[in-house]
Write a protein that holds these residues in place. Structure first.
Motif, short mmCIF file in Angstrom:
data_model
loop_
_atom_site.label_atom_id
_atom_site.label_comp_id
_atom_site.label_asym_id
_atom_site.label_seq_id
_atom_site.Cartn_x
_atom_site.Cartn_y
_atom_site.Cartn_z
N VAL A 212 8.22 -12.58 -9.03
CA VAL A 212 8.15 -11.11 -8.99
C VAL A 212 9.37 -10.57 -8.26
O VAL A 212 9.69 -11.00 -7.16
N GLY A 213 10.04 -9.63 -8.90
CA GLY A 213 11.19 -8.98 -8.28
C GLY A 213 10.93 -7.50 -8.07
O GLY A 213 10.32 -6.85 -8.91
N LEU A 214 11.37 -6.99 -6.93
CA LEU A 214 11.20 -5.56 -6.64
C LEU A 214 12.27 -5.11 -5.66
O LEU A 214 12.75 -5.90 -4.84
N PRO A 215 12.67 -3.84 -5.74
CA PRO A 215 13.62 -3.31 -4.76
C PRO A 215 12.89 -3.02 -3.45
O PRO A 215 11.93 -2.24 -3.44
N LEU A 216 13.30 -3.65 -2.37
CA LEU A 216 12.60 -3.48 -1.09
C LEU A 216 12.64 -2.04 -0.62
O LEU A 216 11.73 -1.59 0.09
N LYS A 217 13.67 -1.29 -1.02
CA LYS A 217 13.76 0.13 -0.63
C LYS A 217 12.56 0.89 -1.19
O LYS A 217 11.97 1.72 -0.51
N SER A 218 12.19 0.60 -2.44
CA SER A 218 11.04 1.27 -3.04
C SER A 218 9.75 0.87 -2.35
O SER A 218 8.83 1.67 -2.19
N ASP A 222 8.51 4.41 -1.55
CA ASP A 222 7.94 4.99 -2.77
C ASP A 222 6.48 4.55 -2.96
O ASP A 222 6.12 3.42 -2.64
N ASP A 223 5.68 5.45 -3.51
CA ASP A 223 4.30 5.09 -3.85
C ASP A 223 4.24 4.26 -5.13
O ASP A 223 3.46 3.32 -5.26
N THR A 224 5.10 4.64 -6.11
CA THR A 224 5.19 3.88 -7.36
C THR A 224 6.39 2.94 -7.27
O THR A 224 7.52 3.40 -7.09
N ILE A 225 6.14 1.66 -7.40
CA ILE A 225 7.16 0.65 -7.12
C ILE A 225 7.62 -0.01 -8.42
O ILE A 225 6.80 -0.57 -9.16
N PRO A 226 8.94 0.02 -8.74
CA PRO A 226 9.45 -0.71 -9.90
C PRO A 226 9.28 -2.22 -9.68
O PRO A 226 9.51 -2.72 -8.58
#
Length: 290
Positions: A212-218, A222-226
């Motif tokens: 699983v990859g995700l931008p830690l900033k989000s 952010d509530d909705t996470i890419p």
């Protein structure tokens, strides 16, 4: 001399204050990340576009064959997660966006927990029937309406397809827990810019490999996470890539109650054989026209 000592103490005080501020900021960020991760562990809603490929075309797995027959090896998926439970809704490509504006509906759904996998065979049959009726109305007129309960279990599906239960069981996909451990960080070739990728621990030779990859900033703000998800399932012989978003939320999920009885499995086998016969007739007719 005294003036020099005062300046030294002032410098030490300033440095100590800066370090204290940095420490507090780090603790706040750590707390925010932990809070988001704990929220996601309790439940989430997600929307993804997906693409599924078979690893070995010589021995194509049963579930991949089903998706291929209905043109669904790529498409959209929406769903809900609760600890140990998954609810998935599958759409044709672009169908999720159209559904949100009152358009295309999902063509089937699945429920997965630690004990079983349930497939919405009724909805899938109606999707196939409508597709055949649109292509060949006369042929579609001979196909019966679905009159059985909608859902079948993984054991029933395996029996219908004549394959081992392991080819359709998906329990392991419901048992993952999100954890952002340094030991789990990986650097795959498909990594997106500004995304950090984590490989979830797996056990056994045929256990699914989940990255699983995700931008830690989000994750922080952010509530909705890419999210970018990659799954390798050796037991099913497939790879899946999913890209979309997820949002934390507590969900109340339960297994379907409209489940077909084992005594009616023969009826489904007959329906499947009839569909295959009609599909062969359509293909033959199309070849003659061409």
């Amino acid at each position: 001399m005294k003036s020099s000592k005062k300046r030294s103490r002032a410098v030490v005080t300033v440095v100590a204050c800066i370090l204290a501020v940095c420490l507090v900021a780090a603790l706040v960020l750590f707390s925010l990340v932990n809070s988001k991760v704990r929220a996601l562990q309790k439940g989430a809603a997600f929307e993804f576009s997906y693409n599924i490929t078979a690893q070995d075309s010589a021995s194509t797995p049963a579930l991949y064959n089903i998706l291929k027959q209905v043109g669904a090896t790529s498409g959209d998926v929406a769903g809900l997660y609760s600890p140990g439970q998954l609810q998935l809704y599958l759409y044709p490509s672009g169908g999720l966006a159209r559904a949100e504006t009152g358009g295309t509906d999902f063509f089937t759904d699945l429920y997965i927990d630690a004990n079983d996998t349930y497939f919405d065979a009724g909805r899938l049959y109606r999707t196939l029937r409508d597709s055949i009726a649109d292509s060949a109305p006369l042929v579609g007129a001979f196909l019966p309406e679905w009159s059985l309960p909608n859902y079948i279990t993984q054991a029933q599906l395996a029996k219908i397809l004549g394959v081992p239960n392991t080819q359709v069981a998906m329990q392991e996909m419901s048992g993952y827990t999100l954890t952002l451990s340094r030991q789990c960080v990986v650097h795959p070739d498909y990594a997106k810019k500004d995304y950090t990728y984590y490989q979830f621990p797996s056990e056994g030779e045929d256990a699914a490999v989940l990255v699983v990859g995700l931008p830690l900033k989000s994750l922080l703000f952010d509530d909705t996470i890419p999210v970018d998800v990659h799954v390798e399932i050796p037991a099913h012989g497939v790879n899946a890539a999913l890209s979309g978003t997820l949002e934390a939320g507590v969900n109340s999920l339960s297994a379907p109650v409209s489940v077909i009885s084992d005594s009616d499995i023969d009826s489904i086998v007959q329906l499947r054989e009839r569909l295959e016969q009609f599909a062969d007739l359509i293909n033959t007719a199309l070849k003659r026209v061409q």
